[in-house]
Design an enzyme around this catalytic site. Structure first.
Site, mmCIF file in Angstrom:
data_model
loop_
_atom_site.group_PDB
_atom_site.id
_atom_site.type_symbol
_atom_site.label_atom_id
_atom_site.label_comp_id
_atom_site.label_asym_id
_atom_site.label_seq_id
_atom_site.Cartn_x
_atom_site.Cartn_y
_atom_site.Cartn_z
ATOM 1 N N HIS A 366 0.795 -1.232 0.000
ATOM 2 C CA HIS A 366 0.000 0.000 0.000
ATOM 3 C C HIS A 366 0.821 1.273 0.000
ATOM 4 O O HIS A 366 0.281 2.332 0.264
ATOM 5 C CB HIS A 366 -0.902 0.032 1.236
ATOM 6 C CG HIS A 366 -2.117 -0.821 1.115
ATOM 7 N ND1 HIS A 366 -3.281 -0.363 0.545
ATOM 8 C CD2 HIS A 366 -2.341 -2.102 1.459
ATOM 9 C CE1 HIS A 366 -4.175 -1.341 0.567
ATOM 10 N NE2 HIS A 366 -3.636 -2.403 1.119
ATOM 11 N N LYS A 557 -8.620 13.913 4.043
ATOM 12 C CA LYS A 557 -7.746 12.741 4.063
ATOM 13 C C LYS A 557 -6.859 12.879 5.289
ATOM 14 O O LYS A 557 -6.857 13.927 5.923
ATOM 15 C CB LYS A 557 -6.899 12.678 2.789
ATOM 16 C CG LYS A 557 -6.235 14.032 2.451
ATOM 17 C CD LYS A 557 -5.486 14.010 1.126
ATOM 18 C CE LYS A 557 -6.353 14.035 -0.099
ATOM 19 N NZ LYS A 557 -6.476 12.758 -0.769
ATOM 20 N N ARG A 558 -6.093 11.834 5.608
ATOM 21 C CA ARG A 558 -5.184 11.979 6.741
ATOM 22 C C ARG A 558 -4.212 13.135 6.494
ATOM 23 O O ARG A 558 -3.876 13.438 5.348
ATOM 24 C CB ARG A 558 -4.414 10.673 6.968
ATOM 25 C CG ARG A 558 -5.239 9.621 7.664
ATOM 26 C CD ARG A 558 -5.725 10.044 9.028
ATOM 27 N NE ARG A 558 -4.627 10.081 9.976
ATOM 28 C CZ ARG A 558 -4.424 9.170 10.917
ATOM 29 N NH1 ARG A 558 -5.238 8.161 11.074
ATOM 30 N NH2 ARG A 558 -3.388 9.286 11.748
ATOM 31 N N LYS A 563 0.879 14.274 1.374
ATOM 32 C CA LYS A 563 -0.414 14.620 0.760
ATOM 33 C C LYS A 563 -0.517 16.125 0.477
ATOM 34 O O LYS A 563 -1.342 16.574 -0.281
ATOM 35 C CB LYS A 563 -1.561 14.156 1.660
ATOM 36 C CG LYS A 563 -1.690 12.623 1.747
ATOM 37 C CD LYS A 563 -2.824 12.225 2.674
ATOM 38 C CE LYS A 563 -3.005 10.720 2.842
ATOM 39 N NZ LYS A 563 -3.768 10.092 1.756
ATOM 40 N N THR A 667 -8.352 6.707 -2.471
ATOM 41 C CA THR A 667 -9.706 6.234 -2.760
ATOM 42 C C THR A 667 -10.685 7.380 -2.548
ATOM 43 O O THR A 667 -11.775 7.364 -3.113
ATOM 44 C CB THR A 667 -10.106 5.054 -1.851
ATOM 45 O OG1 THR A 667 -9.794 5.408 -0.486
ATOM 46 C CG2 THR A 667 -9.367 3.794 -2.239
ATOM 47 N N LYS A 671 -14.269 8.571 -4.615
ATOM 48 C CA LYS A 671 -15.560 8.919 -4.002
ATOM 49 C C LYS A 671 -16.037 10.271 -4.532
ATOM 50 O O LYS A 671 -17.227 10.446 -4.838
ATOM 51 C CB LYS A 671 -15.433 8.985 -2.468
ATOM 52 C CG LYS A 671 -15.012 7.677 -1.808
ATOM 53 C CD LYS A 671 -14.661 7.919 -0.320
ATOM 54 C CE LYS A 671 -13.873 6.772 0.271
ATOM 55 N NZ LYS A 671 -13.217 7.117 1.542
HETATM 56 C C1 LIG Z 1 -11.917 7.293 1.801
HETATM 57 C C2 LIG Z 1 -11.433 7.684 3.139
HETATM 58 C C3 LIG Z 1 -10.078 7.924 3.348
HETATM 59 C C4 LIG Z 1 -9.031 7.826 2.257
HETATM 60 O O1 LIG Z 1 -8.879 9.082 1.655
HETATM 61 P P1 LIG Z 1 -7.648 9.402 0.688
HETATM 62 O O2 LIG Z 1 -7.983 10.740 0.145
HETATM 63 O O3 LIG Z 1 -7.653 8.350 -0.371
HETATM 64 O O4 LIG Z 1 -6.434 9.395 1.520
HETATM 65 C C5 LIG Z 1 -9.664 8.315 4.619
HETATM 66 N N1 LIG Z 1 -10.550 8.458 5.624
HETATM 67 C C6 LIG Z 1 -11.869 8.262 5.444
HETATM 68 C C7 LIG Z 1 -12.793 8.465 6.591
HETATM 69 C C8 LIG Z 1 -12.358 7.856 4.201
HETATM 70 O O5 LIG Z 1 -13.674 7.635 4.055
#
Ligand SMILES: *Cc1c(COP(=O)(O)O)cnc(C)c1O
Length: 825
Positions: A366, A557-558, A563, A667, A671
């Protein structure tokens, strides 16, 4: 048992009256309260159990058919499952939504209130854990036999709060009001050893063998969760393990008269599943973490071999019956554990055991960040799992011997590929162990898999070219479109029918509608309503006011330097700086709401600083009356799945701005696309595939490419050169450094500024101008509202590829070779 004597499974009546009866029964007999006196929590718990009952028939028949058919299954081993709230998903899967709404209304109960009463199980950090949750949803929906194995952390990912804009963590006590979705089975607990030593002995035939004598042990208690497929699919199982002290362990101490010590020992054992480590992409190498990893995989393998398989199962056929998918390196200790079970417990020859073991695993990597690759010091691993260390050494010895035959004159290469690293301390490289043992190794987006082959695991890819494959990540359209965006779902279904929910490629049918003015108008109306819904949630939840008439620019995101939340922040500060100096008239600025959501690992000092700065900049902008209604920074605390479900459907612009070559897939980006946001992003992770599918003209690409990044770094990167030559960038950084966002105190954000100027590991300054230029293209595009909508529709129409159902099909074809099995009717 013959067909005639097969006992029936109870069913429930799918009618409003039937539901009301079941619900009241649960409330009265389950919760022990009368409707007039029931609290919201009483009603929520009764509701959850009622819905659960409706899924039970399918669960039991899934289990029954699996016991009979023994179809090949996937065991998804993951230290994290970030499930999100369960009630909505269970209602959707059971097809009960309409019945429930009507039934509850007849009792004067508001379904929404019960929904809000649910505390989401936050048993994961971010993308990796959420991916696991999407995958098990897809497997159930697609009728693929599978079982998820993980840890039932008593405390999940911490609850983030802000105090003066700084992150303060609170424990996530998600179990405090009860947990109606789980089925504990203490009678099925399994024992797991730790520590101790290895001894040599002679078996009955006089053969010298070795066996582990653990120094202490704990019990793993399984908690089963239903994983209901959509629309009458299977209901698979997620089995999470909770640690308990073994009776023998505390009794021994208790008998010796030391009550306090017995209690301490108990607490010690139960610590193993106490809390999720909050580091995302930066493992800390803590002993308890290795204990957690071994605990859950040892429980899972024992469970599968002794409980799930029939008693007479010939373990030589194990690869025909199961594939253990390793979600990152966290469960890789399962490899030596299976060897130990086969060799030490079942008495197999080493070669015989290895031949079976190496057919049973596949590994998903990952990351590309070197610091995220788990490495366990031999000293630690040998102390905690001495027999496993021996087994790893032997696996490595045989592997290196094989390599020396393949590369007779290349000892350097052989050492590079050793599972055991020698520097800075002797340690086990878990990714290498997984690669040696796995039938397949996959990355999670095309670019990522390519970089794995070319960089991170290049020697292994040269040696085993066929072992490497790609499976691009996906997200479940059930949760992230159907449930989270009912408006858009309704519009899509009206246009193309409801087949898209389980066959997301059907979204292609929306493409012609991008040119239909009436469709665009309704699409825009839904986006607006989603923004209003979000505005309501932010007002209520965080006391944040946002204007739905602005462009919603969202980065959730985190928090991690790779990032590049700082890049987004520099754009905002630069805009603000230009407005305050009069260089830019506020009337010429596209009204925007900049929304952030991000948790920082509690020990990640720079990440927490960045959160402080985002909030400080936000406070300054939000308090400026001249900017009211036009520019706003919204940073709701505690980003989690529940918040994602309201934030993402409201977004116009999706920020996916990691440094190229650092984000494995992402991911969140998927979304957003499926909810009709346009992406501004680098050529990184799955952004690459998003752009290919949606077309360059519908994606705001900017920034260095991965090869360009490699070249810049190779040449020697000097961030200060960008500061000196780019006036806008200099002004923005100077403004931060001046203390303008910290009450004049220049020291507060100095570490961020000096880090950017002197190190800037993720090249934010190098990409600043390209990013600002891309944002100008966003402004220009957004000015043509109707054309923006057309592009947003195309994003939805072309996003079908990113269903996790497609990811699962890829895993099945390329890695697992399993088949769907529908539950018996
Ligand atoms: C989808 C999701 C992530 C992943 O987000 P990235 O932008 O791909 O890092 C992290 N936290 C939550 C709560 C999510 O639903």
């Amino acid at each position: 048992m013959t067909a005639e004597t097969t006992p029936p499974i109870a069913t429930r009546e799918h009618t409003v009256e039937g539901f009301v009866r079941e619900f009241l029964r649960e409330l009265n007999f389950g919760q022990g309260v009368d409707l007039t006196r029931a609290s919201v929590n009483d009603k929520y718990l009764a509701m959850a159990r009622t819905v659960r009952h409706y899924l039970m028939t399918r669960w039991l028949s899934t289990l029954r058919s699996q016991a009979k058919l023994q179809a090949k299954s996937v065991a998804y081993l993951s230290a994290e499952f970030l499930l999100g709230r369960q009630l909505d998903n269970a209602l959707l899967a059971s097809g009960l939504e309409d019945i429930v709404k009507e039934g509850l209304a007849s009792l004067g109960i508001d379904l929404e209130e019960l929904r809000q009463a649910e505390i989401e199980p936050g048993l994961g950090n971010g993308g990796l854990g959420r991916l696991a949750a999407c995958f098990i949803d897809s497997l159930a929906t697609m009728n693929v036999p599978s079982i998820g194995y993980g840890i039932r952390y008593e405390y999940g990912i911490f609850k983030q709060t802000f105090v003066d804009g700084w992150q303060v963590e609170k424990p996530d006590d998600w179990l405090r009001l009860g947990s109606p979705w789980e089925f504990p089975h203490p009678e099925a607990a399994v024992k797991v050893g730790f520590g101790g030593h290895v001894e040599q002995y002679q078996d009955d035939d006089g053969v010298v063998k070795r066996r582990w004598v653990p120094g202490w042990s704990v019990l793993g208690v399984p908690y089963n969760y239903m994983v209901p497929g959509y629309d009458a699919g299977r209901v698979n199982t997620l089995r999470l393990w909770s640690a308990r002290a073994t009776r023998a362990f505390d009794l021994e101490i208790f008998n010796s008269g030391d009550y306090a010590e017995a209690v301490r020992a108990q607490t010690f054992a139960e610590n193993i599943s106490k809390v999720l480590y909050p580091e995302d992409s930066t493992p800390q190498g803590k002993e308890l973490r290795l204990q957690q990893q071994y605990f859950f995989v040892a429980c899972s393998i024992k469970d599968f071999v002794d409980q799930v398989l029939p008693a007479d199962f010939d373990l030589h056929k194990l690869p025909d019956r199961i594939v253990f998918q390793l979600n990152d390196t966290h469960p890789v200790i399962a490899v030596p554990e299976l060897m130990r079970v086969l060799v030490d417990e079942k008495g197999w020859e080493w070669d015989e055991a290895w031949a079976v073991t190496k057919q049973c695993f596949a590994y998903t990597c990952h990351t590309l960040l070197p610091e995220a690759l788990e490495v366990w010091p031999v000293e630690l691993l040998g102390r905690l799992l001495p027999r496993h260390l021996e087994i790893i050494y032997r696996i490595n010895d045989e592997f290196l011997a094989e390599l020396r035959v393949a590369y007779p004159n290349d000892e350097l290469r052989v050492r590079r590929m050793s599972i055991i690293a020698e520097y800075p301390v002797r340690a086990v490289r878990m990714a290498y162990l997984a690669t040696v043992a796995g039938t397949k190794v996959n990355g999670v987006a095309e670019l990522h898999s390519q970089l794995l082959r070319d960089k991170v695991l290049d020697d292994f890819a040269a040696y085993w070219p066929d072992k490497f494959t790609n499976v691009t990540n996906g997200v479940t359209p059930r949760r992230f479109v159907k449930l989270s965006n009912p408006g858009l779902s309704g519009l899509i279904t009206e246009a193309i029918g409801d087949g898209w929910v389980t066959d997301l490629d059907q979204l292609k049918g929306l493409e012609p509608l991008a040119d239909d003015a009436e469709f665009r108008r309704r699409f825009r109306e839904i986006k607006y309503a989603n923004k209003q819904r979000l505005a309501g949630v932010l007002a209520e939840r965080d006391n944040i006011v946002v204007n739905p008439d602005t462009l919603f620019d969202v980065m959730v995101k985190r928090l991690h330097e790779y990032k590049r939340q700082t890049l987004k922040l520099l754009h905002i500060v630069s805009l603000y700086e230009k407005i305050t100096t009069g260089e830019l008239a506020i009337g010429d600025v596209t009204p925007r709401t900049f929304a952030f959501g991000a948790k920082a690992a509690p020990g990640y000092v720079m990440a927490k600083q960045i959160i402080g700065l985002i909030n400080a900049v936000g406070r300054t902008i939000n308090d400026d009356p001249a900017l009211e209604g036009r520019l706003r920074v919204a940073f709701p605390a505690n980003y989690n799945v529940t918040l994602a479900e309201t934030l993402i459907p409201a977004a116009d612009l999706s920020e996916q701005i990691s440094l190229a070559g650092k984000e494995a897939s992402g991911t969140g980006n998927m979304k957003f696309m499926l909810n009709g946001a346009l992406t501004i992003g680098t050529d990184d992770g799955a952004n690459v595939e998003i752009r290919q599918l949606v077309g360059d003209e519908n994606f705001f690409l900017f920034g260095l490419t991965e090869p360009q990044v490699a070249e810049v770094v190779e040449r020697g990167y000097h961030p200060s050169a960008y500061y000196e030559t780019n006036l806008d960038l200099r002004n923005a950084l100077d403004l931060i450094a001046s203390g303008a966002f910290s009450g004049g105190d220049r020291a507060v954000f100095e570490p961020i500024v000096s880090n950017l100027l002197n190190e800037d590991r993720f090249l934010a300054l190098a990409d600043f101008q390209a990013y600002v230029d891309a944002q100008a293209r966003v402004d220009a595009a957004y000015a043509d509202t109707d054309d923006w909508t057309r592009r947003a529709v195309l994003n939805v129409a072309r996003g079908g590829f990113f269903s996790s159902d497609r990811s699962m099909r890829d895993y099945i074809e390329r890695i697992w070779h399993t088949y769907p099995v529908a539950p018996e009717a």
